[in-house]
Scaffold this active site. Structure first.
Site, mmCIF file in Angstrom:
data_model
loop_
_atom_site.group_PDB
_atom_site.id
_atom_site.type_symbol
_atom_site.label_atom_id
_atom_site.label_comp_id
_atom_site.label_asym_id
_atom_site.label_seq_id
_atom_site.Cartn_x
_atom_site.Cartn_y
_atom_site.Cartn_z
ATOM 1 N N GLN A 56 0.803 -1.218 0.000
ATOM 2 C CA GLN A 56 0.000 0.000 0.000
ATOM 3 C C GLN A 56 0.837 1.270 0.000
ATOM 4 O O GLN A 56 0.356 2.320 -0.432
ATOM 5 C CB GLN A 56 -0.923 0.008 1.218
ATOM 6 C CG GLN A 56 -2.000 -1.066 1.171
ATOM 7 C CD GLN A 56 -2.868 -1.055 2.406
ATOM 8 O OE1 GLN A 56 -2.635 -1.826 3.330
ATOM 9 N NE2 GLN A 56 -3.859 -0.189 2.440
ATOM 10 N N HIS A 150 1.140 -9.180 4.757
ATOM 11 C CA HIS A 150 -0.007 -8.275 4.827
ATOM 12 C C HIS A 150 -0.778 -8.414 3.501
ATOM 13 O O HIS A 150 -0.644 -7.596 2.597
ATOM 14 C CB HIS A 150 0.459 -6.838 5.057
ATOM 15 C CG HIS A 150 -0.642 -5.898 5.472
ATOM 16 N ND1 HIS A 150 -0.625 -5.223 6.668
ATOM 17 C CD2 HIS A 150 -1.786 -5.529 4.856
ATOM 18 C CE1 HIS A 150 -1.713 -4.460 6.758
ATOM 19 N NE2 HIS A 150 -2.429 -4.621 5.661
ATOM 20 N N ASN A 194 -1.717 -10.534 8.580
ATOM 21 C CA ASN A 194 -2.620 -9.420 8.825
ATOM 22 C C ASN A 194 -4.017 -9.806 8.343
ATOM 23 O O ASN A 194 -4.216 -10.121 7.171
ATOM 24 C CB ASN A 194 -2.152 -8.178 8.051
ATOM 25 C CG ASN A 194 -3.137 -7.029 8.169
ATOM 26 O OD1 ASN A 194 -3.157 -6.329 9.177
ATOM 27 N ND2 ASN A 194 -3.977 -6.839 7.152
ATOM 28 N N GLU A 195 -4.960 -9.841 9.268
ATOM 29 C CA GLU A 195 -6.371 -10.093 8.954
ATOM 30 C C GLU A 195 -6.616 -11.313 8.067
ATOM 31 O O GLU A 195 -7.290 -11.222 7.033
ATOM 32 C CB GLU A 195 -7.003 -8.856 8.333
ATOM 33 C CG GLU A 195 -6.996 -7.666 9.250
ATOM 34 C CD GLU A 195 -7.732 -6.456 8.694
ATOM 35 O OE1 GLU A 195 -7.984 -5.528 9.477
ATOM 36 O OE2 GLU A 195 -8.039 -6.432 7.492
#
Length: 449
Positions: A56, A150, A194-195
């Site tokens: 990101q 991630h 992550n998640e």
């Protein structure tokens, strides 16, 4: 990020368009009062920080599955990530800005696609780059919380079937071993994923997102990606068979945890999950229980066997009736990411997590997309006040890490949402620290509210 669940609901956008016109601290009546009532000092060593994710923020992650899908026709991504916000080059400046506010922790991810761009070939140059990032934290006294994954994986990994394919967990564990051996001694905390529960959170029970999990455009995107790579079985992130992806991720977490701890036994290793404040309405208690059993409980169980802490990532609440997820109330204030403004959610999710898992809790993401920084300040004050209340109740919370440090690429929504404590002019990559960063930094320096 957990915020994706609300942004995906394109049909709601006209209804929720009132957004930022009503922005400002006044949108949270009693916010500062609530924070003040929570009051008091936080434990010594409490982590205060902000987060980014490699894909990101770094830019030009050309060997990744996400980059490939962004540039596939058709694509579920609104726009390609391109140079993102050039964090790969400007990391030292960004970490310096974080430190200048008074925060003490930087959460970031190492990009598997950079470290292992071709299966079995590991880039020393990429590993050394992340050594430089970790050293940039260390020289400023900033704690480093590193995510080994991630969302994004190497393109070759996705082309062999991603997390759905046999041997996926072993490949991930091999990568984690390489990274831990090269860099583990410089890390303060680590998360495997992550998640990883995000698909189940988004699509586990009926709601406004129904149908988006397997829409024709997504199927065509994956089919064309599979053809382009010559394997015919491209699977990545939230694009694929969720049951198979979850099984691969659960195994991947266990093997990665073991691999990292084998190299550095004293390094705290956990994972971060997306979690909403699930509120039952009109008799929706059974549906709430169903959602929790699907979206959270498998990961609580995974951490009981392989985990030193859990990262809680919360943005808002969800109202759940017997028919599934409901739209926000008509009088709700809606953010620019088309979410209900509800910072009180964090206190509720911390309490729920503590009731179900006896591990230390770190808030690893919490924030708001808005172009009105007064709104962000009020959100932070209320959310941190909720953390203080949890501490007063005896809950073992050890950190608050805001999403995000910098306005950046927000996945399929491109560069529209603005979650950052630092703004970026993407034509020049010039950074501007927002007042909210200093508000959080002041809390961090005082270690209290």
């Amino acid at each position: 990020m957990a915020h994706i669940k609300n942004e995906l609901n394109a049909p709601r956008r006209k209804l929720l368009g009132m957004g930022t016109a009503l922005a400002g601290a006044a949108l949270l009546p009693g916010a500062s009062l609530a924070a003040a009532k929570a009051g008091g000092s936080f434990p010594k060593g409490f982590l205060w920080g902000a987060a980014i994710a490699g894909h990101q923020a770094e830019g030009d992650n050309v060997n990744s599955d996400a980059w490939f899908l962004e540039n596939t026709t058709p694509s579920e991504f609104r726009e390609p990530s391109g140079s993102a916000v050039d964090h790969y080059r400007l990391y030292d400046q960004d970490i310096g800005m974080l430190a200048s506010t008074g925060m003490n922790t930087f959460r970031f991810s190492i990009e598997w696609a950079r470290v292992e761009p071709v299966e079995g070939m590991f880039s020393v140059a990429a590993l050394e780059h992340y050594r430089d990032v970790l050293q940039a934290c260390r020289k400023r006294g900033i704690k480093a919380m590193v995510s080994f994954n991630h969302f994004v994986t190497p393109r070759w990994f996705a082309a062999r079937g991603g997390w759905e394919a046999e041997g996926a967990a072993q490949l991930f564990a091999r990568y984690c071993d390489k990274v831990a051996r090269h860099l583990g001694h410089l890390m303060d905390y680590a998360t495997t994923f992550n998640e990883p529960n995000l698909p189940r959170l988004l699509f586990g029970i009926p709601g406004p997102l129904a149908g988006m999990a397997d829409n024709p455009r997504m199927r065509e995107m994956l089919a064309n990606a599979g053809k382009a790579t010559g394997t015919g079985k491209f699977s990545a992130w939230i694009f694929g068979d969720f049951a198979k992806i979850e099984a691969g991720l659960l195994q991947g977490h266990a093997l990665a945890y073991q691999a990292i701890k084998a190299v550095r036994p004293q390094l705290p290793v956990g994972l971060s999950i997306a979690i909403a404040d699930d509120q039952a309405v009109d008799g929706g208690e059974a549906m709430v229980a169903r959602k929790r059993a699907i979206a959270y409980e498998p990961w609580f169980k995974a951490l009981e066997g392989h985990g030193d802490f859990i990262g809680v990532q919360t943005y808002t609440r969800e109202l759940i009736g017997p028919d599934g997820v409901r739209k926000p109330p008509k009088d709700a204030v809606i953010t620019s990411a088309h979410m209900e403004l509800y910072p009180q959610a964090l206190e509720a999710t911390i309490r729920y997590t503590a009731q179900n898992l006896k591990l230390p809790i770190y808030v690893t993401e919490n924030g708001i997309s808005t172009n009105d920084d007064a709104q962000r300040i009020a959100y932070i004050q209320t959310a941190v006040g909720g953390v203080a209340k949890c501490l007063k109740s005896g809950i073992d919370v050890r950190g608050y890490i805001h999403w995000s440090l910098i306005d950046n690429f927000e996945w399929i929504f491109g560069y529209g949402p603005q979650f950052g404590l630092i703004g970026v002019d993407r034509s020049t990559m010039k950074r501007t620290i927002k007042p909210s960063a200093f508000v959080l930094g002041k809390i961090a320096k005082a270690n209290g509210v």
